[in-house]
Scaffold this motif. Structure first.
Motif, PDB file in Angstrom:
ATOM      1  N   SER A 110       1.873  11.183   3.736  1.00 22.70           N
ATOM      2  CA  SER A 110       1.842  12.000   4.954  1.00 22.70           C
ATOM      3  C   SER A 110       2.509  13.345   4.720  1.00 22.70           C
ATOM      4  O   SER A 110       3.450  13.456   3.939  1.00 22.70           O
ATOM      5  CB  SER A 110       2.604  11.300   6.078  1.00 22.70           C
ATOM      6  N   LYS A 170       1.806  -4.031   3.236  1.00 22.27           N
ATOM      7  CA  LYS A 170       0.758  -3.745   4.217  1.00 22.27           C
ATOM      8  C   LYS A 170       1.182  -4.260   5.586  1.00 22.27           C
ATOM      9  O   LYS A 170       1.716  -5.354   5.709  1.00 22.27           O
ATOM     10  CB  LYS A 170      -0.557  -4.407   3.817  1.00 22.27           C
ATOM     11  N   GLN A 201       0.855  -1.182   0.000  1.00 22.15           N
ATOM     12  CA  GLN A 201       0.000   0.000   0.000  1.00 22.15           C
ATOM     13  C   GLN A 201       0.887   1.227   0.000  1.00 22.15           C
ATOM     14  O   GLN A 201       2.084   1.139   0.285  1.00 22.15           O
ATOM     15  CB  GLN A 201      -0.929   0.013   1.218  1.00 22.15           C
ATOM     16  N   LEU A 257       6.543   1.590   8.987  1.00 27.98           N
ATOM     17  CA  LEU A 257       6.944   2.472   7.897  1.00 27.98           C
ATOM     18  C   LEU A 257       8.278   3.165   8.125  1.00 27.98           C
ATOM     19  O   LEU A 257       9.049   3.344   7.190  1.00 27.98           O
ATOM     20  CB  LEU A 257       5.851   3.502   7.628  1.00 27.98           C
ATOM     21  N   MET A 263       5.445   9.963   0.342  1.00 34.25           N
ATOM     22  CA  MET A 263       4.650   8.838  -0.153  1.00 34.25           C
ATOM     23  C   MET A 263       5.478   7.579   0.066  1.00 34.25           C
ATOM     24  O   MET A 263       6.469   7.365  -0.625  1.00 34.25           O
ATOM     25  CB  MET A 263       4.327   9.038  -1.624  1.00 34.25           C
ATOM     26  N   THR A 284       1.283   5.014   1.727  1.00 39.75           N
ATOM     27  CA  THR A 284       0.869   5.894   2.813  1.00 39.75           C
ATOM     28  C   THR A 284       1.437   7.270   2.505  1.00 39.75           C
ATOM     29  O   THR A 284       2.646   7.421   2.310  1.00 39.75           O
ATOM     30  CB  THR A 284       1.406   5.391   4.165  1.00 39.75           C
ATOM     31  N   HIS A 312      13.090   3.425   5.847  1.00 40.57           N
ATOM     32  CA  HIS A 312      11.685   3.102   5.633  1.00 40.57           C
ATOM     33  C   HIS A 312      11.543   1.705   5.041  1.00 40.57           C
ATOM     34  O   HIS A 312      12.426   1.217   4.343  1.00 40.57           O
ATOM     35  CB  HIS A 312      11.054   4.106   4.662  1.00 40.57           C
TER      36      HIS A 312
END
Length: 144
Positions: free
Chosen positions: A55, A132, A51, A136, A127, A53, A70
């Motif tokens: 922020s 999943k 996925q 992160l 990004m 994410t 990450h």
């Protein structure tokens, strides 16, 4: 009071103005297409079960980030101010300004990051593409 004759004349004038504007628009050369903001080869990974994410990351004036890494890979877009970063395997520290992007490859360490200004805030859009459920962001060097 407007007469029928005045109304017809007003519509005729409006029609002429619209026709003139359309002619002018047709004669104006189209703007040259903008070059891409960013082009980057992506890693050879299957994104099944992954996925993204997205922020906001705020950098108050003078903020210095800690060394981290990450899960997966990261695309970052500078929304405000200037941000410096040094990512393992990508050479020396670089500064990115509003509208510029950078990439963190899988397994990289974000060795340095911070606001390039001591007086102005900065902000980026991060990004993170990762499996999943993965953590992160992890402090410290990748692979340790």
């Amino acid at each position: 009071m407007m007469t029928r004759r005045d109304a017809v004349a007003a519509f005729a004038l409006l029609g002429e103005m619209l026709a003139f504007n359309n002619e002018a628009a047709a004669q104006t050369p189209a703007a040259a297409p903008r070059p891409p903001v960013f082009v980057q080869d992506l890693p050879k990974v299957s994104l099944d079960g992954w996925q993204v994410t997205v922020s906001h990351v705020d950098y108050p004036p003078g903020r210095v980030g800690t060394m981290h890494h990450h899960a997966g890979f990261v695309l970052a877009y500078v929304l405000e101010g200037s941000i410096y970063t040094k990512i393992s395997g990508q050479g020396e520290r670089k500064t990115y300004n509003v509208g510029q992007m950078f990439y963190e490859q899988p397994g990289a360490t974000h060795e340095e990051s911070g606001n390039a200004s001591q007086t102005q805030p900065a902000k980026l859009l991060a990004m993170i593409f990762a499996p999943k459920g993965a953590t992160l962001t992890t402090q410290g060097r990748a692979g340790v």
